[in-house]
Design a protein around this motif. Structure first.
Motif, PDB file in Angstrom:
ATOM      1  N   SER A 141      -8.302 -13.993 -11.264  1.00  0.00           N
ATOM      2  CA  SER A 141      -7.620 -14.127 -10.592  1.00  0.00           C
ATOM      3  C   SER A 141      -7.787 -14.134  -8.887  1.00  0.00           C
ATOM      4  N   ASP A 142      -8.126 -15.601  -8.242  1.00  0.00           N
ATOM      5  CA  ASP A 142      -7.451 -15.457  -6.384  1.00  0.00           C
ATOM      6  C   ASP A 142      -6.779 -14.555  -5.696  1.00  0.00           C
ATOM      7  N   LEU A 143      -5.258 -14.861  -7.052  1.00  0.00           N
ATOM      8  CA  LEU A 143      -4.582 -14.082  -6.020  1.00  0.00           C
ATOM      9  C   LEU A 143      -4.636 -12.831  -5.790  1.00  0.00           C
ATOM     10  N   GLY A 144      -3.804 -12.383  -4.351  1.00  0.00           N
ATOM     11  CA  GLY A 144      -3.791 -10.413  -4.474  1.00  0.00           C
ATOM     12  C   GLY A 144      -2.636 -10.693  -4.565  1.00  0.00           C
ATOM     13  N   VAL A 145      -2.795  -9.205  -5.343  1.00  0.00           N
ATOM     14  CA  VAL A 145      -1.688  -8.837  -6.247  1.00  0.00           C
ATOM     15  C   VAL A 145      -1.321  -7.483  -6.255  1.00  0.00           C
ATOM     16  N   GLU A 146      -0.499  -6.682  -5.813  1.00  0.00           N
ATOM     17  CA  GLU A 146      -0.294  -5.438  -6.480  1.00  0.00           C
ATOM     18  C   GLU A 146       1.427  -4.968  -7.313  1.00  0.00           C
ATOM     19  N   PHE A 147       1.475  -3.826  -7.455  1.00  0.00           N
ATOM     20  CA  PHE A 147       2.291  -2.741  -8.252  1.00  0.00           C
ATOM     21  C   PHE A 147       2.628  -3.746  -9.548  1.00  0.00           C
ATOM     22  N   ARG A 172      -1.009  -2.023 -25.499  1.00  0.00           N
ATOM     23  CA  ARG A 172      -1.354  -2.934 -26.840  1.00  0.00           C
ATOM     24  C   ARG A 172      -1.691  -4.365 -25.757  1.00  0.00           C
ATOM     25  N   ASP A 173      -2.441  -4.920 -27.035  1.00  0.00           N
ATOM     26  CA  ASP A 173      -2.700  -6.003 -26.545  1.00  0.00           C
ATOM     27  C   ASP A 173      -1.848  -6.776 -26.188  1.00  0.00           C
ATOM     28  N   TYR A 174      -1.952  -7.455 -25.254  1.00  0.00           N
ATOM     29  CA  TYR A 174      -1.003  -8.134 -24.717  1.00  0.00           C
ATOM     30  C   TYR A 174      -1.098  -9.559 -23.637  1.00  0.00           C
ATOM     31  N   ARG A 175      -0.136 -10.408 -23.299  1.00  0.00           N
ATOM     32  CA  ARG A 175      -0.100 -11.860 -22.674  1.00  0.00           C
ATOM     33  C   ARG A 175      -0.066 -11.980 -21.432  1.00  0.00           C
ATOM     34  N   TYR A 176       1.080 -11.881 -20.673  1.00  0.00           N
ATOM     35  CA  TYR A 176       1.703 -11.126 -19.408  1.00  0.00           C
ATOM     36  C   TYR A 176       1.694 -10.199 -18.716  1.00  0.00           C
ATOM     37  N   GLY A 177       1.354 -10.879 -17.849  1.00  0.00           N
ATOM     38  CA  GLY A 177       1.663  -9.304 -16.270  1.00  0.00           C
ATOM     39  C   GLY A 177       2.097 -10.044 -15.419  1.00  0.00           C
ATOM     40  N   TYR A 178       2.789  -9.466 -14.708  1.00  0.00           N
ATOM     41  CA  TYR A 178       3.759  -9.980 -13.359  1.00  0.00           C
ATOM     42  C   TYR A 178       3.301  -8.946 -11.800  1.00  0.00           C
ATOM     43  N   GLY A 179       3.298  -9.339 -10.490  1.00  0.00           N
ATOM     44  CA  GLY A 179       2.847  -8.008  -9.501  1.00  0.00           C
ATOM     45  C   GLY A 179       3.563  -9.368  -8.444  1.00  0.00           C
ATOM     46  N   ALA A 180       3.267  -7.825  -7.438  1.00  0.00           N
ATOM     47  CA  ALA A 180       3.550  -8.960  -6.099  1.00  0.00           C
ATOM     48  C   ALA A 180       2.438  -9.132  -5.457  1.00  0.00           C
ATOM     49  N   LEU A 181       2.757 -10.187  -4.355  1.00  0.00           N
ATOM     50  CA  LEU A 181       1.965 -11.293  -3.762  1.00  0.00           C
ATOM     51  C   LEU A 181       1.302 -11.032  -2.582  1.00  0.00           C
ATOM     52  N   ILE A 182       0.165 -10.772  -2.779  1.00  0.00           N
ATOM     53  CA  ILE A 182      -0.202 -10.447  -1.077  1.00  0.00           C
ATOM     54  C   ILE A 182      -1.250 -10.950  -0.459  1.00  0.00           C
ATOM     55  N   PRO A 183      -0.829 -12.047   0.607  1.00  0.00           N
ATOM     56  CA  PRO A 183      -1.679 -13.599   0.710  1.00  0.00           C
ATOM     57  C   PRO A 183      -3.285 -12.758   1.330  1.00  0.00           C
ATOM     58  N   ASP A 184      -4.098 -13.202   2.111  1.00  0.00           N
ATOM     59  CA  ASP A 184      -5.111 -13.014   2.423  1.00  0.00           C
ATOM     60  C   ASP A 184      -5.201 -12.919   3.339  1.00  0.00           C
ATOM     61  N   ASP A 185      -4.481 -13.840   4.596  1.00  0.00           N
ATOM     62  CA  ASP A 185      -4.774 -13.772   5.444  1.00  0.00           C
ATOM     63  C   ASP A 185      -3.552 -12.311   6.289  1.00  0.00           C
ATOM     64  N   ASP A 186      -2.715 -11.742   5.390  1.00  0.00           N
ATOM     65  CA  ASP A 186      -1.898 -10.704   5.807  1.00  0.00           C
ATOM     66  C   ASP A 186      -1.755  -9.603   4.680  1.00  0.00           C
ATOM     67  N   LEU A 187      -2.308  -8.700   5.094  1.00  0.00           N
ATOM     68  CA  LEU A 187      -2.482  -7.528   4.265  1.00  0.00           C
ATOM     69  C   LEU A 187      -1.705  -6.598   4.011  1.00  0.00           C
ATOM     70  N   VAL A 233      10.660 -10.855   2.191  1.00  0.00           N
ATOM     71  CA  VAL A 233       9.590  -9.646   1.883  1.00  0.00           C
ATOM     72  C   VAL A 233      10.034  -9.161   0.674  1.00  0.00           C
ATOM     73  N   ASN A 234       9.537  -9.468  -0.693  1.00  0.00           N
ATOM     74  CA  ASN A 234      10.133  -8.841  -1.701  1.00  0.00           C
ATOM     75  C   ASN A 234       9.262  -7.969  -2.685  1.00  0.00           C
ATOM     76  N   GLY A 235       9.539  -6.874  -3.297  1.00  0.00           N
ATOM     77  CA  GLY A 235       9.006  -5.447  -4.054  1.00  0.00           C
ATOM     78  C   GLY A 235       8.520  -5.407  -4.969  1.00  0.00           C
ATOM     79  N   GLU A 236       8.391  -4.617  -5.849  1.00  0.00           N
ATOM     80  CA  GLU A 236       7.363  -4.946  -7.018  1.00  0.00           C
ATOM     81  C   GLU A 236       8.995  -5.748  -8.202  1.00  0.00           C
ATOM     82  N   PRO A 237       8.441  -6.645  -8.736  1.00  0.00           N
ATOM     83  CA  PRO A 237       8.820  -6.829  -9.649  1.00  0.00           C
ATOM     84  C   PRO A 237       9.060  -6.377 -10.857  1.00  0.00           C
ATOM     85  N   VAL A 238      10.437  -5.633 -12.055  1.00  0.00           N
ATOM     86  CA  VAL A 238      10.423  -5.307 -13.082  1.00  0.00           C
ATOM     87  C   VAL A 238      10.554  -6.102 -13.976  1.00  0.00           C
TER      88      VAL A 238
END
Ligand SMILES: [Fe+2]
Length: 446
Positions: free
Chosen positions: A318-324, A334-349, A375-380
Motif C-alpha cells: 500500500s502507498d498509505l503511511g501507517v503505524e500502530f 493465522r492466515d487473515y484478511r484484514y489489517g488496521y492502523g493509524a494513518l500517517i500523511p507523507d507530508d507530516d510524519l 489527532v487519533n491514536g491506535e485503533p483497537v
C-alpha cells in the motif's frame, strides 16, 4: 521531528487520578460491548524529564499512565487515569533492577492486567488501574520483557521475548495460559539491537534483528534511548519453531530497514508470511541538534520467507503511511484478511490523520479521516458478539480535538469504516500514547 513536539498539544502530560462517571455518549454504544478500553502511554512527571535533552526521552521514557474507559449496558460508566506506580516514578533517581516506565502497552493474560515496557518486567494493575506491583512469572523471568507479547488464540499461550543491551542480547519465552513460564531460552544474535516487536505463526516464532543498535557513547551521556541506526549492521529475520532453541533458528538476510510493529504472520507450507509496517530507515542521531530524526514514512509490506529454499521476497502492499497496526486478535498467527492502523500523511510524519483498513485478499484499502482538527491514536479491533466475517466488529480509537483540548472515544463500524456508531465525550485530554487493549469484563480477575 518538530522541536518540542512531545511536551505540547496532544502529547502534553495530564494530572493523574481522575475519576469521571456517566460520560456523555453521542450515538448508541452497542450493548454487547461489556469491558474496559485501556490505553497506555508516556506521561512524563516533572521529575522524570531526566533524559539527555533529546525530546524522544519524554516520549519513549516518560512515566507510564493508564487510561481506562469502562463500557457496559450501552453506557460509558467511567473514565479513570492513573500512573503505573513504578519504582522510578516514586524514586526518579533510583535504580531498581528490571524496573521500567511501564509506558508502552497493556494486555490481559490469565485474567491479570499487565502494563508493559520493553526495558523491564511487567507491572500488574487492577481493572480500576491501581498498581499491584512488578511481576515476573513467579520469579522465573530473566531479563526484560517486550511490550508486544502475542497470545496464541488456540492455546492461550503468551509468547514473548526480551532484548537487552548486555549479553545475552535476546531471550525467548513462552508462558502457558495459566501464567507458568514453560520455555525460556537465549537466542544468539550479532549485537544489541532495539527489538521492539516480533510475530508468531501457529507453529513458529519470527524475530527481527534490525540495524538500530545500542550505542555506548549515547548511553554514557545519559541519553535514555541510546540506540541509533547503523549502516554496517545489516538486517536479518530469524524464524524458529515455537518450542525451538537458538541453534534451530533459520536466519534470512533482508534489505536494511526498521519495523516497530508487525501486523501478523502465518504459515503457508514451508513459507512464513510476515506483514509489517516498514520504514526504510529510522532514528538517525544528529549530534549537532542532539535529536533523533525519522527520515521516512512507514508502509505495509509483505515478506515471504521460504524455509525450504532460503529465499525471501518483500512487497509493498500500500502507498498509505501507517503505524500502530492491529488485527482481529483471534487471527493472530493465522492466515487473515484484514489489517488496521493509524494513518500517517507523507507530508507530516509527526501526526495521525485517521485510520486505514487493508483488505489483504483484494489489495483494497479504506480510509477513515478524522480531519485537520483532530489527532487519533491506535485503533483497537473488537469483534462483534455474533461475528459473521473477520471484519465484523468495531474499531475503538481515542481521538483528540485540538480546538477543545479534549479527547473522545470513537466506536467505528469496522466493516464500513465510515459509520461512527458512538462517540464517548471526555472532558479531558488523553495524551497521545502507544498501545492498548479492549478487555472483556468477564476475562478479568476481580
Ligand atoms: Fe509498540
Amino acid at each position: 521531528m518538530a522541536e518540542g513536539i512531545f511536551t505540547r498539544g496532544v502529547y502534553a502530560p495530564v494530572p493523574s487520578g481522575r475519576v469521571l462517571t456517566d460520560l456523555p455518549v453521542q450515538g448508541t454504544l452497542p450493548p454487547e460491548l461489556d469491558g474496559l478500553l485501556i490505553r497506555n502511554g508516556p506521561n512524563p512527571s516533572p521529575s522524570s524529564l531526566r533524559g539527555g535533552g533529546d525530546d524522544l526521552s519524554s516520549w519513549f521514557s516518560g512515566d507510564g499512565m493508564l487510561h481506562g474507559i469502562r463500557i457496559s449496558d450501552g453506557r460509558a460508566q467511567w473514565y479513570r487515569n492513573q500512573y503505573v506506580k513504578t519504582a522510578m516514578l516514586d524514586n526518579p533517581g533510583g535504580d531498581v533492577v528490571n524496573d521500567s516506565p511501564a509506558n508502552t502497552h497493556v494486555i490481559e493474560h490469565n485474567g491479570s492486567i499487565l502494563a508493559l515496557c520493553e526495558g523491564g518486567w511487567p507491572y500488574q494493575v487492577t481493572p480500576e488501574l491501581d498498581t499491584i506491583g512488578m511481576t515476573s512469572f513467579d520469579g522465573k523471568l530473566q531479563g526484560p520483557m517486550t511490550a508486544h507479547p502475542k497470545t496464541d488464540p488456540a492455546t492461550g499461550e503468551l509468547i514473548f521475548f526480551g532484548y537487552n543491551w548486555q549479553e545475552p542480547y535476546l531471550r525467548y519465552h513462552v508462558a502457558d495460559r495459566t501464567g507458568n513460564l514453560t520455555h525460556s531460552v537465549e537466542i544468539d544474535v550479532a549485537g544489541p539491537t532495539m527489538m521492539h516487536d516480533f510475530a508468531i505463526t501457529a507453529t513458529r516464532t519470527v524475530f527481527m534483528d534490525l540495524p538500530v543498535v545500542f550505542n555506548l557513547d549515547l548511553a554514557m551521556t545519559g541519553n535514555s534511548v541510546p540506540y541509533i541506526w547503523d549502516d554496517e549492521y545489516g538486517a536479518r529475520i530469524g524464524i524458529v519453531a515455537r518450542s525451538g532453541q537458538s541453534t534451530d533458528v533459520t536466519w534470512f538476510e533482508i534489505d536494511p530497514c526498521y519495523v516497530f510493529h508487525t501486523f501478523n504472520a502465518y504459515d503457508d507450507g514451508d513459507t512464513v508470511v510476515l506483514d509489517a509496517a516498514r520504514y526504510d530507515k529510522i532514528q538517525v542521531w544528529d549530534a549537532s541538534t542532539k535529536a533523533f530524526s525519522y527520515p521516512s514514512n512507514s508502509y505495509l509490506v509483505r515478506y515471504r520467507f521460504n524455509l525450504a529454499t532460503g529465499e525471501s521476497t518483500c512487497q509493498q502492499l500500500s502507498d498509505l503511511g501507517v503505524e500502530f497496526p492491529r488485527i482481529d486478535l483471534a487471527r493472530a498467527g493465522r492466515d487473515y484478511r484484514y489489517g488496521y492502523g493509524a494513518l500517517i500523511p507523507d507530508d507530516d510524519l509527526d501526526t495521525f490523520v485517521g485510520l486505514a483498513k487493508f483488505d489483504l485478499t483484494t489489495g483494497a484499502s479504506t480510509v477513515f479521516s478524522v480531519g485537520d482538527d483532530h489527532v487519533n491514536g491506535e485503533p483497537v479491533f473488537v469483534p462483534a458478539q455474533s461475528q459473521s466475517a473477520e471484519d465484523d466488529g468495531y474499531l475503538l480509537v481515542v481521538n483528540y480535538d485540538k480546538r477543545t483540548d479534549r479527547s473522545e472515544v470513537l466506536v467505528l463500524d469496522s466493516q464500513s469504516m465510515s459509520e461512527v456508531v458512538a462517540k464517548v465525550e471526555l472532558p479531558v485530554r488523553i495524551p497521545m500514547g502507544f498501545h492498548g487493549s479492549w478487555l472483556p469484563w468477564n476475562s478479568l480477575n476481580r
